[in-house]
Design a protein around this motif. Structure first.
Motif, PDB file in Angstrom:
ATOM      1  N   LEU A 189       4.049  -3.111   8.394  1.00  0.00           N
ATOM      2  CA  LEU A 189       4.745  -1.868   8.692  1.00  0.00           C
ATOM      3  C   LEU A 189       5.370  -1.932  10.071  1.00  0.00           C
ATOM      4  O   LEU A 189       4.711  -2.301  11.046  1.00  0.00           O
ATOM      5  CB  LEU A 189       3.778  -0.683   8.645  1.00  0.00           C
ATOM      6  CG  LEU A 189       3.054  -0.400   7.321  1.00  0.00           C
ATOM      7  CD1 LEU A 189       2.250   0.884   7.433  1.00  0.00           C
ATOM      8  CD2 LEU A 189       4.029  -0.321   6.166  1.00  0.00           C
ATOM      9  N   VAL A 238       8.791   2.329   8.552  1.00  0.00           N
ATOM     10  CA  VAL A 238       8.285   3.696   8.382  1.00  0.00           C
ATOM     11  C   VAL A 238       8.649   4.533   9.604  1.00  0.00           C
ATOM     12  O   VAL A 238       8.920   3.996  10.683  1.00  0.00           O
ATOM     13  CB  VAL A 238       6.757   3.712   8.163  1.00  0.00           C
ATOM     14  CG1 VAL A 238       6.380   2.957   6.903  1.00  0.00           C
ATOM     15  CG2 VAL A 238       6.024   3.134   9.374  1.00  0.00           C
ATOM     16  N   HIS A 257      10.675   4.823   5.332  1.00  0.00           N
ATOM     17  CA  HIS A 257       9.721   5.575   4.533  1.00  0.00           C
ATOM     18  C   HIS A 257       8.922   6.479   5.475  1.00  0.00           C
ATOM     19  O   HIS A 257       8.799   6.199   6.672  1.00  0.00           O
ATOM     20  CB  HIS A 257       8.755   4.638   3.810  1.00  0.00           C
ATOM     21  CG  HIS A 257       9.418   3.665   2.886  1.00  0.00           C
ATOM     22  ND1 HIS A 257       9.665   3.944   1.559  1.00  0.00           N
ATOM     23  CD2 HIS A 257       9.899   2.412   3.109  1.00  0.00           C
ATOM     24  CE1 HIS A 257      10.258   2.906   0.989  1.00  0.00           C
ATOM     25  NE2 HIS A 257      10.410   1.969   1.904  1.00  0.00           N
ATOM     26  N   GLN A 305      -4.668   4.190  12.558  1.00  0.00           N
ATOM     27  CA  GLN A 305      -4.444   2.909  11.875  1.00  0.00           C
ATOM     28  C   GLN A 305      -5.381   1.806  12.364  1.00  0.00           C
ATOM     29  O   GLN A 305      -5.474   0.744  11.741  1.00  0.00           O
ATOM     30  CB  GLN A 305      -2.988   2.455  12.047  1.00  0.00           C
ATOM     31  CG  GLN A 305      -1.944   3.456  11.597  1.00  0.00           C
ATOM     32  CD  GLN A 305      -2.317   4.177  10.309  1.00  0.00           C
ATOM     33  OE1 GLN A 305      -2.567   3.541   9.277  1.00  0.00           O
ATOM     34  NE2 GLN A 305      -2.340   5.504  10.361  1.00  0.00           N
ATOM     35  N   VAL A 353       2.111   6.139   3.568  1.00  0.00           N
ATOM     36  CA  VAL A 353       1.300   4.940   3.774  1.00  0.00           C
ATOM     37  C   VAL A 353      -0.123   5.219   3.301  1.00  0.00           C
ATOM     38  O   VAL A 353      -0.810   6.103   3.822  1.00  0.00           O
ATOM     39  CB  VAL A 353       1.288   4.526   5.265  1.00  0.00           C
ATOM     40  CG1 VAL A 353       0.389   3.319   5.466  1.00  0.00           C
ATOM     41  CG2 VAL A 353       2.709   4.240   5.741  1.00  0.00           C
ATOM     42  N   ILE A 390       5.623   8.063   7.215  1.00  0.00           N
ATOM     43  CA  ILE A 390       4.279   7.560   7.506  1.00  0.00           C
ATOM     44  C   ILE A 390       3.244   8.199   6.585  1.00  0.00           C
ATOM     45  O   ILE A 390       2.184   7.625   6.328  1.00  0.00           O
ATOM     46  CB  ILE A 390       3.888   7.805   8.985  1.00  0.00           C
ATOM     47  CG1 ILE A 390       4.004   9.286   9.355  1.00  0.00           C
ATOM     48  CG2 ILE A 390       4.721   6.934   9.912  1.00  0.00           C
ATOM     49  CD1 ILE A 390       3.538   9.607  10.766  1.00  0.00           C
ATOM     50  N   LEU A 416       0.529  -3.643  11.664  1.00  0.00           N
ATOM     51  CA  LEU A 416       1.373  -2.544  12.120  1.00  0.00           C
ATOM     52  C   LEU A 416       2.073  -2.991  13.393  1.00  0.00           C
ATOM     53  O   LEU A 416       1.420  -3.413  14.347  1.00  0.00           O
ATOM     54  CB  LEU A 416       0.532  -1.299  12.403  1.00  0.00           C
ATOM     55  CG  LEU A 416       1.275  -0.116  13.051  1.00  0.00           C
ATOM     56  CD1 LEU A 416       2.346   0.433  12.123  1.00  0.00           C
ATOM     57  CD2 LEU A 416       0.279   0.987  13.443  1.00  0.00           C
ATOM     58  N   SER A 426       0.853  -6.487   3.793  1.00  0.00           N
ATOM     59  CA  SER A 426       1.685  -5.330   4.129  1.00  0.00           C
ATOM     60  C   SER A 426       2.002  -5.330   5.620  1.00  0.00           C
ATOM     61  O   SER A 426       1.104  -5.366   6.463  1.00  0.00           O
ATOM     62  CB  SER A 426       0.964  -4.033   3.746  1.00  0.00           C
ATOM     63  OG  SER A 426      -0.270  -3.940   4.428  1.00  0.00           O
ATOM     64  N   SER A 454      -6.000  -1.235   9.769  1.00  0.00           N
ATOM     65  CA  SER A 454      -5.120  -2.391   9.956  1.00  0.00           C
ATOM     66  C   SER A 454      -5.904  -3.608  10.410  1.00  0.00           C
ATOM     67  O   SER A 454      -6.815  -3.501  11.237  1.00  0.00           O
ATOM     68  CB  SER A 454      -4.038  -2.075  11.000  1.00  0.00           C
ATOM     69  OG  SER A 454      -3.320  -0.911  10.658  1.00  0.00           O
ATOM     70  N   ILE A 504      -3.753  -1.654   5.741  1.00  0.00           N
ATOM     71  CA  ILE A 504      -2.524  -2.268   6.248  1.00  0.00           C
ATOM     72  C   ILE A 504      -2.890  -3.619   6.838  1.00  0.00           C
ATOM     73  O   ILE A 504      -3.912  -3.739   7.517  1.00  0.00           O
ATOM     74  CB  ILE A 504      -1.885  -1.392   7.352  1.00  0.00           C
ATOM     75  CG1 ILE A 504      -1.579   0.010   6.822  1.00  0.00           C
ATOM     76  CG2 ILE A 504      -0.627  -2.040   7.907  1.00  0.00           C
ATOM     77  CD1 ILE A 504      -1.254   0.997   7.927  1.00  0.00           C
ATOM     78  N   LEU A 539       7.241   0.535  12.711  1.00  0.00           N
ATOM     79  CA  LEU A 539       7.466   1.952  12.983  1.00  0.00           C
ATOM     80  C   LEU A 539       8.823   2.162  13.661  1.00  0.00           C
ATOM     81  O   LEU A 539       9.144   1.516  14.654  1.00  0.00           O
ATOM     82  CB  LEU A 539       6.359   2.488  13.896  1.00  0.00           C
ATOM     83  CG  LEU A 539       6.455   3.972  14.261  1.00  0.00           C
ATOM     84  CD1 LEU A 539       6.231   4.842  13.029  1.00  0.00           C
ATOM     85  CD2 LEU A 539       5.456   4.309  15.362  1.00  0.00           C
ATOM     86  N   ARG A 593       8.035  -3.232   5.468  1.00  0.00           N
ATOM     87  CA  ARG A 593       8.852  -2.032   5.306  1.00  0.00           C
ATOM     88  C   ARG A 593       8.855  -1.243   6.614  1.00  0.00           C
ATOM     89  O   ARG A 593       7.939  -1.354   7.430  1.00  0.00           O
ATOM     90  CB  ARG A 593       8.368  -1.156   4.153  1.00  0.00           C
ATOM     91  CG  ARG A 593       6.948  -0.648   4.245  1.00  0.00           C
ATOM     92  CD  ARG A 593       6.653   0.295   3.095  1.00  0.00           C
ATOM     93  NE  ARG A 593       5.247   0.639   3.015  1.00  0.00           N
ATOM     94  CZ  ARG A 593       4.792   1.754   2.470  1.00  0.00           C
ATOM     95  NH1 ARG A 593       5.629   2.637   1.972  1.00  0.00           N
ATOM     96  NH2 ARG A 593       3.494   1.998   2.425  1.00  0.00           N
TER      97      ARG A 593
END
Length: 324
Positions: free
Chosen positions: A9, A49, A67, A103, A72, A69, A79, A7, A107, A76, A11, A47
């Motif tokens: 992410l 976020v 998406h 996170q 989530v 946050i 990030l 995954s 993460s 993760i 931001l 993706r």
């Protein structure tokens, strides 16, 4: 490759720098496309976020669909915090900085692109760490967050599970390094070739090329620099360069240093070292041949220049940055 997608992410926030998001995103997407061509499981699940779900307008005016946050859940892998004009306002958003801080326990690694380092610093994740950001904001980052060990030259820096990168396109370099760490050099190199970028930039991952760093406001010596790069093995002494510009040696020395911030001799050395770096990384030529091709009088002369400017010997540089 792992059968479980990692995954990723990214931001987003209002006035985010578009390329800080889209550059790394495309690297991961290209890795997925490469896997699909080989009928392998996609290695990444990237993706975008944001604080709230919906459209987030970047500083270039192009909107990103993000998406929330709050959606989530779970662990993760990576990030990534981009930068941009809106990073100051984002840093003042207590909800956002708290979310980023949380996170750290969820993460495997956290990274920033360009001025995204300010968001990580505001969240308290960079204290005591080696970091980098866009060259134009390094002093500001160091002054605002004195506990950071800010470096001004690298394209990206890894300190444990925190990665930070320099300005804008450096996010692509960073993402390629993450892919290399995950999937190996071969896959990362294939992605770099697909995107027509360097896996590792010539110049030892420096934010600046020698020619770029010598360029002044009016670049009055631009044509001379282009000629020098094309004739590195030629006589590039002050008398020769001054004659080429139809100037006296004294006048040439004075104007050149005022414009570029260095002496002609130091400029020649930097150009020759940069050319040698490129050949060490992209060819299997013997060091002696490279020294001759780049205008060094001998291997030892090249070694002294490398140690003086890069703090590493040519052979050690090749072992670290060679494509061959």
């Amino acid at each position: 490759m792992s059968t479980k997608a990692r995954s990723i992410l990214l931001l987003a926030f209002p006035d985010v720098q578009l390329l800080d998001v889209s550059g790394p995103l495309q690297v991961f997407a290209s890795a997925n496309e490469l896997a699909a061509q080989q009928r392998l499981a996609e290695p990444y699940a990237p993706r975008v976020v944001a604080a709230e779900a919906g459209l987030v307008t970047s500083s270039s005016g192009l909107a990103l669909l993000a998406h929330s946050i709050s959606s989530v859940k779970g662990l993760i892998d990576t990030l990534i915090i981009p930068g941009g004009r809106g990073v100051s306002a984002a840093s003042e958003d207590a909800r956002l900085t708290r979310w980023i801080r949380r996170q750290t326990s969820r993460s495997r690694r956290i990274a920033s692109v360009c001025s995204g380092a300010f968001l990580l610093a505001e969240a308290g994740l960079l204290d005591g760490r080696r970091v980098v950001t866009h060259w134009g904001r390094c002093d500001e980052l160091a002054n605002r967050y004195p506990k950071l060990r800010v470096e001004t030259d690298p394209i990206f820096v890894r300190d444990g599970d925190i990665w930070t990168s320099a300005g804008v396109t450096a996010g692509i370099d960073l993402a390629l390094a993450l892919v290399e760490a995950d999937l190996g050099r071969s896959i990362a190199l294939q992605v770099a070739r697909e995107l027509v970028v360097f896996l590792k930039r010539p110049g030892g991952q420096s934010q600046f090329s020698a020619v770029l760093s010598m360029q002044g406001a009016d670049d009055r010596f631009g044509d001379l620099h282009a000629w020098m790069v094309a004739h590195l093995a030629s006589d590039l002494s002050v008398p020769m360069l001054a004659r080429r510009l139809h100037m006296s040696e004294r006048s040439f020395m004075r104007h050149y240093k005022a414009e570029t911030g260095r002496t002609p001799a130091r400029a020649v050395e930097q150009l020759r070292v940069e050319a040698a770096q490129r050949l060490l990384g992209e060819t299997s030529w013997p060091v002696k041949r490279i020294a001759s091709r780049c205008g060094f009088g001998s291997e030892e002369s090249m070694r002294r220049s490398f140690v003086r400017l890069l703090r590493v010997a040519p052979q050690a540089y090749r072992e670290r940055f060679s494509f061959c």
